[in-house]
Design a protein around this motif. Structure first.
Motif, PDB file in Angstrom:
ATOM      1  N   THR A 166      12.889 -13.317 -45.125  1.00 11.64           N
ATOM      2  CA  THR A 166      11.664 -13.815 -46.485  1.00 11.64           C
ATOM      3  C   THR A 166      10.483 -14.405 -45.974  1.00 11.64           C
ATOM      4  O   THR A 166      10.870 -15.163 -45.237  1.00 11.64           O
ATOM      5  CB  THR A 166      12.403 -15.494 -47.621  1.00 11.64           C
ATOM      6  OG1 THR A 166      14.123 -14.003 -48.016  1.00 11.64           O
ATOM      7  CG2 THR A 166      12.032 -15.142 -48.547  1.00 11.64           C
ATOM      8  N   GLY A 167       9.153 -13.728 -46.941  1.00 11.25           N
ATOM      9  CA  GLY A 167       7.985 -14.702 -46.377  1.00 11.25           C
ATOM     10  C   GLY A 167       7.475 -13.317 -44.877  1.00 11.25           C
ATOM     11  O   GLY A 167       6.440 -13.780 -45.226  1.00 11.25           O
ATOM     12  N   THR A 168       8.285 -12.128 -45.182  1.00 10.68           N
ATOM     13  CA  THR A 168       7.714 -11.266 -43.752  1.00 10.68           C
ATOM     14  C   THR A 168       6.319 -10.633 -44.795  1.00 10.68           C
ATOM     15  O   THR A 168       6.832 -10.220 -45.871  1.00 10.68           O
ATOM     16  CB  THR A 168       8.872 -10.702 -43.662  1.00 10.68           C
ATOM     17  OG1 THR A 168       9.751 -10.814 -42.536  1.00 10.68           O
ATOM     18  CG2 THR A 168       7.852  -9.615 -41.948  1.00 10.68           C
ATOM     19  N   GLU A 190       4.517  -9.992 -49.566  1.00  9.51           N
ATOM     20  CA  GLU A 190       5.253 -10.944 -49.100  1.00  9.51           C
ATOM     21  C   GLU A 190       7.048 -10.412 -49.325  1.00  9.51           C
ATOM     22  O   GLU A 190       6.911 -11.023 -51.077  1.00  9.51           O
ATOM     23  CB  GLU A 190       5.095 -12.397 -49.722  1.00  9.51           C
ATOM     24  CG  GLU A 190       6.137 -13.182 -47.887  1.00  9.51           C
ATOM     25  CD  GLU A 190       5.309 -14.917 -49.230  1.00  9.51           C
ATOM     26  OE1 GLU A 190       5.687 -15.633 -49.809  1.00  9.51           O
ATOM     27  OE2 GLU A 190       4.456 -15.738 -48.720  1.00  9.51           O
ATOM     28  N   ARG A 248      10.464 -10.913 -50.698  1.00 12.04           N
ATOM     29  CA  ARG A 248      11.310 -12.147 -51.796  1.00 12.04           C
ATOM     30  C   ARG A 248      12.667 -12.158 -51.654  1.00 12.04           C
ATOM     31  O   ARG A 248      13.161 -13.025 -51.614  1.00 12.04           O
ATOM     32  CB  ARG A 248      10.250 -11.967 -53.202  1.00 12.04           C
ATOM     33  CG  ARG A 248       9.406 -12.235 -53.176  1.00 12.04           C
ATOM     34  CD  ARG A 248       8.765 -13.504 -51.698  1.00 12.04           C
ATOM     35  NE  ARG A 248       9.556 -14.573 -52.490  1.00 12.04           N
ATOM     36  CZ  ARG A 248       9.492 -15.495 -52.232  1.00 12.04           C
ATOM     37  NH1 ARG A 248       8.830 -15.919 -50.798  1.00 12.04           N
ATOM     38  NH2 ARG A 248      10.121 -17.073 -52.235  1.00 12.04           N
ATOM     39  N   GLU A 295      -3.732 -13.362 -45.150  1.00  8.03           N
ATOM     40  CA  GLU A 295      -4.085 -15.125 -45.541  1.00  8.03           C
ATOM     41  C   GLU A 295      -5.114 -14.939 -45.600  1.00  8.03           C
ATOM     42  O   GLU A 295      -5.685 -16.219 -46.304  1.00  8.03           O
ATOM     43  CB  GLU A 295      -3.575 -14.991 -43.920  1.00  8.03           C
ATOM     44  CG  GLU A 295      -2.560 -15.015 -43.177  1.00  8.03           C
ATOM     45  CD  GLU A 295      -0.915 -15.424 -43.976  1.00  8.03           C
ATOM     46  OE1 GLU A 295      -1.245 -16.734 -44.435  1.00  8.03           O
ATOM     47  OE2 GLU A 295      -0.480 -15.748 -44.508  1.00  8.03           O
TER      48      GLU A 295
END
Length: 86
Positions: free
Chosen positions: A19-21, A34, A36, A73
């Motif tokens: 998760t978050g990759t 991202e 989920r 980012e």
């Protein structure tokens, strides 16, 4: 003489990322999201700048490159400073 009509595929199914990759969905114009979770046969991705999740076919998804991660980012920081996301 026997011939197989469907030869076995050498391609392995993609491994589920953590998760978050940050991933790139080639099925949605190289959209970065991202990871989920898994929703049936699809992977749920959320836009980095916030917004509604979308479902992607795992075969169309790859891990974001260093440059793609940096851009994502940066976009997140810009959206946060403009008050568009928390």
């Amino acid at each position: 003489m026997c011939a197989e009509s469907n030869p076995p595929s050498d391609q392995q199914p993609p491994q589920v990322p953590s998760t978050g990759t940050l991933l790139v969905d080639a099925g949605h114009r190289d959209r970065v999201g991202e990871f989920r979770g898994v929703a049936g046969p699809y992977w749920s991705l959320r836009p980095v700048r916030g917004g509604a999740e979308w479902e992607a076919e795992p075969v169309n998804v790859r891990v974001a490159s260093t440059m793609e991660r940096l851009r994502a980012e940066n976009a997140r920081c810009n959206a946060r400073s403009a008050g568009r996301i928390l």
